[in-house]
Design a protein around this motif. Structure first.
Motif, PDB file in Angstrom:
ATOM      1  N   ASP A   1      -6.950   3.113   6.304  1.00 14.72           N
ATOM      2  CA  ASP A   1      -6.930   1.989   5.370  1.00 14.72           C
ATOM      3  C   ASP A   1      -5.793   1.002   5.584  1.00 14.72           C
ATOM      4  OD1 ASP A   1      -9.170   2.949   3.937  1.00 14.72           O
ATOM      5  OD2 ASP A   1      -7.890   4.351   2.845  1.00 14.72           O
ATOM      6  N   HIS A   2      -4.846   1.294   6.464  1.00 16.37           N
ATOM      7  CA  HIS A   2      -3.658   0.447   6.609  1.00 16.37           C
ATOM      8  C   HIS A   2      -3.611  -0.191   7.992  1.00 16.37           C
ATOM      9  CE1 HIS A   2      -2.445   2.825   3.104  1.00 16.37           C
ATOM     10  NE2 HIS A   2      -1.586   1.862   2.839  1.00 16.37           N
TER      11      HIS A   2
ATOM     12  N   LYS B   1      -3.096  -2.872   3.118  1.00 14.26           N
ATOM     13  CA  LYS B   1      -4.036  -1.800   2.802  1.00 14.26           C
ATOM     14  C   LYS B   1      -5.366  -2.408   2.378  1.00 14.26           C
ATOM     15  CE  LYS B   1      -4.661   2.353  -0.027  1.00 14.26           C
ATOM     16  NZ  LYS B   1      -4.069   3.232  -1.070  1.00 14.26           N
TER      17      LYS B   1
ATOM     18  N   GLY C   1       0.827  -1.195   0.000  1.00 12.71           N
ATOM     19  CA  GLY C   1       0.000   0.000   0.000  1.00 12.71           C
ATOM     20  C   GLY C   1       0.865   1.249   0.000  1.00 12.71           C
ATOM     21  N   ASP C   2       0.627   2.143   0.954  1.00 11.17           N
ATOM     22  CA  ASP C   2       1.330   3.430   0.992  1.00 11.17           C
ATOM     23  C   ASP C   2       2.536   3.454   1.919  1.00 11.17           C
ATOM     24  OD1 ASP C   2      -0.735   4.222  -0.643  1.00 11.17           O
ATOM     25  OD2 ASP C   2      -1.817   5.337   0.904  1.00 11.17           O
TER      26      ASP C   2
END
Length: 299
Positions: free
Chosen positions: A231-232, A125, A106-107
């Protein structure tokens, strides 16, 4: 010695030419070459951040000079520190050896480290499936969870809440697998998680989730869960080590500290000469998504 929990948001890092070239100089040459072969800039950034997180930890917490750090990978891909005995003091009851692990998805790229315990970390994520519906995605993944786990996942509420529960379970399983260093040969059906009754929220670390291995509850394993953002989800597995020095209880839970790029390289020192072509390759990858968007917009 204390727990280490570091996170770096790769998605918001837009490295300048000087930053990218400096980062490349501060990792081992084979690592630099491997990162240079990634097809996408986002993957190259995540891998670069991961190597810098590892080296920062070894330098600042283990006391190994940056220039003397030599990181290797086990046959199953787990990073470890290879160094002569005189560089790294051996473990003792007063100073147990460190275990560390890395994840990026993810990020974020994240690192977890703990003295005297096995450690594994995984970040996931919550995203909608790229193709197909959520039920179709779940049907493909049926064998990864037990019937009890699927009952928890599919009763979580909306499709997004079900996906969040799915990725929460997935991060827990991956954190355990990474802690014990086992690869694809380990059946995930052997491990079943019974989640904390309390919801996972930002700014708080939960330790109530329990693991059952081969239908028996594992009292010696602790699982930390937290959210880096909405979201993580990140899970840290902490298990007993084989060393006599590891009999002390784990330290209180530590929240992940978000690092900036300047903090990431604060103790870094260059290992190689600058290679200007390395920026050219990265810049080409970074511009590719923008060119694709522009081409799509002009149609």
């Amino acid at each position: 010695m204390g727990s280490v929990r570091w996170a770096f948001r790769c998605s918001s890092w837009t490295p300048s030419r000087s930053d990218w070239l400096f980062a490349a100089r501060c990792i081992q040459r084979e690592e630099k070459d491997r990162i240079g072969r990634f097809a996408f800039a986002k993957d190259a950034k995540a891998a670069m951040a991961g190597r810098l997180l590892l080296r920062r930890f070894v330098s600042e917490r283990m006391g190994v000079p940056w220039s003397e750090i030599r990181l290797e990978r086990s046959p199953r891909g787990k990073p470890y520190l290879a160094a002569p005995p005189e560089v790294i003091p051996g473990p003792s009851p007063e100073s147990p050896s460190w275990s560390f692990n890395l994840s990026h998805q993810g990020d974020f790229a994240v690192l977890a480290a703990e003295p005297g315990l096995q450690v594994g970390v995984d970040v996931m994520k919550t995203v909608m499936p790229g193709t197909g519906s959520v039920p179709e995605f779940f049907s493909i993944m049926t064998r990864q969870f037990t019937a009890y786990e699927w009952s928890v996942i599919q009763s979580a509420g909306s499709e997004h809440q079900q996906l969040a529960a799915f990725y929460r379970h997935w991060a827990l399983k991956e954190s355990f697998i990474k802690a014990i260093g086992t690869g694809l040969g380990f059946s995930l059906q052997r491990v079943e998680f019974h989640l904390s009754p309390e919801p996972v929220t930002r700014g708080r670390v939960l330790r109530q989730t329990k693991m059952h291995l081969d239908e028996e509850e594992e009292e010696d394993w602790i699982f930390e869960e937290s959210l880096l953002d909405a979201d993580h989800h990140v899970a840290v597995a902490l298990g007993p080590s084989d060393e006599p020095a590891s009999t002390s209880p784990p330290l209180p839970p530590t929240a992940f500290e978000l690092l900036s790029f300047s903090e990431l390289v604060a103790s870094a020192s260059p290992l190689t000469e600058e290679d200007s072509s390395y920026w050219d390759g990265f810049e080409t990858k970074a511009e590719a998504p923008r060119r694709q968007r522009d081409a799509h917009t002009s149609r």
